[in-house]
Write an enzyme that holds these catalytic residues in place. Structure first.
Site, PDB file in Angstrom:
ATOM      1  N   GLU A 164       0.828  -1.204   0.000  1.00  0.00           N
ATOM      2  CA  GLU A 164       0.000   0.000   0.000  1.00  0.00           C
ATOM      3  C   GLU A 164       0.865   1.257   0.000  1.00  0.00           C
ATOM      4  O   GLU A 164       0.498   2.271  -0.597  1.00  0.00           O
ATOM      5  CB  GLU A 164      -0.943  -0.020   1.201  1.00  0.00           C
ATOM      6  CG  GLU A 164      -2.025  -1.077   1.077  1.00  0.00           C
ATOM      7  CD  GLU A 164      -3.120  -0.901   2.094  1.00  0.00           C
ATOM      8  OE1 GLU A 164      -2.982  -0.063   3.003  1.00  0.00           O
ATOM      9  OE2 GLU A 164      -4.126  -1.617   1.983  1.00  0.00           O
ATOM     10  N   TRP A 168       1.875   1.673  -3.474  1.00  0.00           N
ATOM     11  CA  TRP A 168       0.767   2.110  -4.337  1.00  0.00           C
ATOM     12  C   TRP A 168       0.842   3.606  -4.592  1.00  0.00           C
ATOM     13  O   TRP A 168       0.476   4.084  -5.675  1.00  0.00           O
ATOM     14  CB  TRP A 168      -0.560   1.731  -3.678  1.00  0.00           C
ATOM     15  CG  TRP A 168      -1.791   2.187  -4.400  1.00  0.00           C
ATOM     16  CD1 TRP A 168      -2.527   3.298  -4.141  1.00  0.00           C
ATOM     17  CD2 TRP A 168      -2.436   1.534  -5.505  1.00  0.00           C
ATOM     18  NE1 TRP A 168      -3.603   3.394  -5.004  1.00  0.00           N
ATOM     19  CE2 TRP A 168      -3.570   2.323  -5.854  1.00  0.00           C
ATOM     20  CE3 TRP A 168      -2.182   0.372  -6.230  1.00  0.00           C
ATOM     21  CZ2 TRP A 168      -4.430   1.974  -6.891  1.00  0.00           C
ATOM     22  CZ3 TRP A 168      -3.041   0.031  -7.273  1.00  0.00           C
ATOM     23  CH2 TRP A 168      -4.139   0.823  -7.579  1.00  0.00           C
ATOM     24  N   TRP A 174     -24.165   7.844 -17.767  1.00  0.00           N
ATOM     25  CA  TRP A 174     -24.334   8.252 -16.373  1.00  0.00           C
ATOM     26  C   TRP A 174     -25.675   8.975 -16.207  1.00  0.00           C
ATOM     27  O   TRP A 174     -26.142   9.662 -17.109  1.00  0.00           O
ATOM     28  CB  TRP A 174     -23.212   9.207 -15.954  1.00  0.00           C
ATOM     29  CG  TRP A 174     -21.823   8.654 -16.038  1.00  0.00           C
ATOM     30  CD1 TRP A 174     -20.840   9.046 -16.904  1.00  0.00           C
ATOM     31  CD2 TRP A 174     -21.243   7.630 -15.226  1.00  0.00           C
ATOM     32  NE1 TRP A 174     -19.693   8.328 -16.686  1.00  0.00           N
ATOM     33  CE2 TRP A 174     -19.905   7.448 -15.649  1.00  0.00           C
ATOM     34  CE3 TRP A 174     -21.732   6.846 -14.173  1.00  0.00           C
ATOM     35  CZ2 TRP A 174     -19.042   6.517 -15.068  1.00  0.00           C
ATOM     36  CZ3 TRP A 174     -20.869   5.919 -13.596  1.00  0.00           C
ATOM     37  CH2 TRP A 174     -19.549   5.763 -14.035  1.00  0.00           C
ATOM     38  N   ASN A 220     -10.431   2.912   4.957  1.00  0.00           N
ATOM     39  CA  ASN A 220     -10.097   2.494   3.598  1.00  0.00           C
ATOM     40  C   ASN A 220     -11.136   1.558   2.996  1.00  0.00           C
ATOM     41  O   ASN A 220     -11.562   1.731   1.847  1.00  0.00           O
ATOM     42  CB  ASN A 220      -8.725   1.822   3.580  1.00  0.00           C
ATOM     43  CG  ASN A 220      -8.342   1.362   2.182  1.00  0.00           C
ATOM     44  OD1 ASN A 220      -8.168   2.162   1.290  1.00  0.00           O
ATOM     45  ND2 ASN A 220      -8.231   0.046   1.992  1.00  0.00           N
ATOM     46  N   TRP A 247     -18.179   9.004 -11.705  1.00  0.00           N
ATOM     47  CA  TRP A 247     -17.153   8.886 -10.670  1.00  0.00           C
ATOM     48  C   TRP A 247     -16.489  10.224 -10.364  1.00  0.00           C
ATOM     49  O   TRP A 247     -16.016  10.453  -9.245  1.00  0.00           O
ATOM     50  CB  TRP A 247     -16.094   7.863 -11.073  1.00  0.00           C
ATOM     51  CG  TRP A 247     -15.354   8.161 -12.356  1.00  0.00           C
ATOM     52  CD1 TRP A 247     -15.670   7.752 -13.607  1.00  0.00           C
ATOM     53  CD2 TRP A 247     -14.163   8.958 -12.500  1.00  0.00           C
ATOM     54  NE1 TRP A 247     -14.766   8.228 -14.535  1.00  0.00           N
ATOM     55  CE2 TRP A 247     -13.826   8.961 -13.880  1.00  0.00           C
ATOM     56  CE3 TRP A 247     -13.355   9.647 -11.609  1.00  0.00           C
ATOM     57  CZ2 TRP A 247     -12.713   9.646 -14.384  1.00  0.00           C
ATOM     58  CZ3 TRP A 247     -12.235  10.327 -12.102  1.00  0.00           C
ATOM     59  CH2 TRP A 247     -11.926  10.327 -13.478  1.00  0.00           C
ATOM     60  N   TRP A 269     -10.474   6.219  -7.592  1.00  0.00           N
ATOM     61  CA  TRP A 269     -11.838   6.352  -8.095  1.00  0.00           C
ATOM     62  C   TRP A 269     -12.010   5.620  -9.418  1.00  0.00           C
ATOM     63  O   TRP A 269     -13.021   4.951  -9.642  1.00  0.00           O
ATOM     64  CB  TRP A 269     -12.218   7.827  -8.229  1.00  0.00           C
ATOM     65  CG  TRP A 269     -12.834   8.343  -6.967  1.00  0.00           C
ATOM     66  CD1 TRP A 269     -12.224   9.031  -5.959  1.00  0.00           C
ATOM     67  CD2 TRP A 269     -14.199   8.174  -6.554  1.00  0.00           C
ATOM     68  NE1 TRP A 269     -13.117   9.291  -4.947  1.00  0.00           N
ATOM     69  CE2 TRP A 269     -14.340   8.791  -5.286  1.00  0.00           C
ATOM     70  CE3 TRP A 269     -15.308   7.570  -7.130  1.00  0.00           C
ATOM     71  CZ2 TRP A 269     -15.543   8.804  -4.591  1.00  0.00           C
ATOM     72  CZ3 TRP A 269     -16.522   7.589  -6.442  1.00  0.00           C
ATOM     73  CH2 TRP A 269     -16.625   8.200  -5.186  1.00  0.00           C
TER      74      TRP A 269
END
Length: 446
Positions: free
Chosen positions: A254, A257, A285, A323, A341, A364
């Site tokens: 992580e 990341w 959308w 998280n 999003w 996202w």
């Protein structure tokens, strides 16, 4: 000789290679420029501004103890830094590398007077590439490619003293930037202590036993809560990496990341605004009055799904969200409500103290299925199932007080248990109906 130290998201003295190089060369003028122009729509959000005020206060105190001071300027860095070089007679600007696209013009304006250093990543982004020399688009491949570049050098200590110039340039007053909320002051629930001292304390006290399991349990303190400190550079990734030798590999992945997401936005600077997979540009959308009402209900934590509402209220009240719940709430907005999003991305940007351009946009798009490395759009998280699986009962009781009297058999889905209080809203949409609608929309993608 006098040089400038350009501080951005690296507000620390410990393991600060730009500071150490500048101090070795001669007198140092540390400067922070609040640039709200170059980022455009991505200027730092309201929650980050609260953190920034306190982080700069902490940094200024630390610099004074080293015989230095912090110079503050507000405006476009592209113009302010060259002007400050002329004003002070400084020869160079020392800075740590950053990869947000809005820094490029300011760095170009400095030309060969800019000296950049690695310090905010585990490895230089440009060095971690495929065999063809291209940036990695898939995290699992990036993790393998990162291994030869992982930091072996120990973190650098803070300098004992920082050489000061004969005269100091003018500085803005931090209070005049009005970074703190006043009317109203919504920060009462922000249970945070910004600054390098707190960041190093947290690193020293990291407890990662069982991290892989505990990090998914919203009702427990199983995460490190280091993300805002890392975002503002109050502690370096190298410091955290060396402090966690022998720790759970998941935690270190992580940490890595963050490097990966900066690599993505370095290669694709408009990633926060554009689908990584352009075929999703055709995804229908929802828009209009009903969609806007649903978006507002999501933002306020009034969706009728307790785990979603708990997460959104935690975000609003504390500037942070667990998280696992970030994934649940994001998936709900995109899949259950079929709302773009980018609406959620911008809400998180404004509300999170740890909102990071790379992390926020890549995460996202990962949830939405639109990114270069992402879940399939057809993977739709079931909020009630997630809430039950990860034991979120106490978490919901804390953040959704209307439901605090319910036991674990009812709190995840009060409607199904027949005990939803009148003060708590009904579900905006049923899970099955939402899933079928999302899958139908996904089929329309070319």
């Amino acid at each position: 000789m006098t040089d400038l130290l350009w501080l951005r998201q690296d507000l620390r003295l410990h393991d600060q290679p730009a500071l150490i190089a500048a101090a070795h060369a001669g007198a140092v003028i540390p400067v922070y420029v609040l640039d709200d122009e170059a980022p455009g729509a991505w200027k730092i959000g309201e929650a980050q501004r609260w953190w920034l005020h306190h982080s700069l206060t902490s940094l200024a105190d630390a610099l004074e103890k080293k015989g230095s001071r912090l110079i503050l300027r507000h405006g476009k860095a592209e113009a302010i830094l060259p002007a400050l070089l002329e004003e002070t007679g400084a020869e160079r600007v020392h800075a740590i590398r950053h990869y947000e696209p809005w820094w490029r013009d300011a760095e170009a304006a400095l030309g060969d007077r800019l000296c950049r250093y690695d310090g905010n990543h585990l490895a230089r982004i440009e060095d971690v590439t495929t065999g063809a020399g291209a940036p990695y688009r898939i995290y699992s491949s990036f993790w393998k490619g990162l291994q030869p570049h992982l930091p072996s050098d120990k973190p650098l200590p803070a300098p004992r003293s920082i050489p000061a110039p004969e005269t100091w340039p003018r500085s803005d007053r931090l209070a005049d930037w009005h970074l703190l909320p006043t009317a109203p002051d919504w920060s009462g629930g922000f249970d945070w202590t910004p600054g390098e001292t707190e960041a190093l304390r947290k690193v020293k006290q990291l407890a990662l036993d069982g991290y892989d399991e505990r990090r998914n349990l919203p009702s427990e303190e199983g995460t490190s809560r280091l993300s805002p400190h890392l975002h503002f550079g109050e502690v370096s990734p190298r410091t955290v990496w060396h402090a966690t030798e022998g720790a759970d590999t998941i935690f270190r992945k992580e940490l890595a990341w963050r490097d990966f997401t900066d690599g993505v936005v370095s290669a694709l600077p408009d990633y926060a605004d554009v689908n990584g997979r352009r075929r999703y540009d055709t995804l229908p959308w929802r828009s209009g009055t009903a969609a806007q009402a649903d978006l507002r209900a999501w933002q306020r934590g009034r969706t009728g799904y307790p785990i979603v509402d708990a997460g959104m209220r935690q975000l609003w009240q504390s500037g942070w969200m667990h998280n696992r719940v970030r994934m649940i709430t994001a998936s709900f907005l995109v899949k259950h409500l079929l709302i773009d999003w980018r609406e959620g991305e911008r809400w998180f940007w404004d509300c999170l103290v740890d909102a990071d351009y790379g992390n926020n946009s890549v995460n996202w798009q990962w949830v939405a299925g639109t990114g270069v490395d992402a879940n399939m759009f057809g993977r739709i998280m079931a909020p009630i199932g997630q809430s039950e699986k990860f034991g979120a009962g106490d978490y919901i009781r804390r953040w959704v007080p209307e439901l605090k009297h319910l036991d674990d058999s009812a709190i995840h889905d009060p409607d199904a248990a027949g005990c939803r209080p009148d003060s708590y809203p009904a579900m905006l949409i049923g899970h099955r109906e939402a899933r079928e609608r999302a899958l139908a929309a996904g089929k329309k993608v070319r």
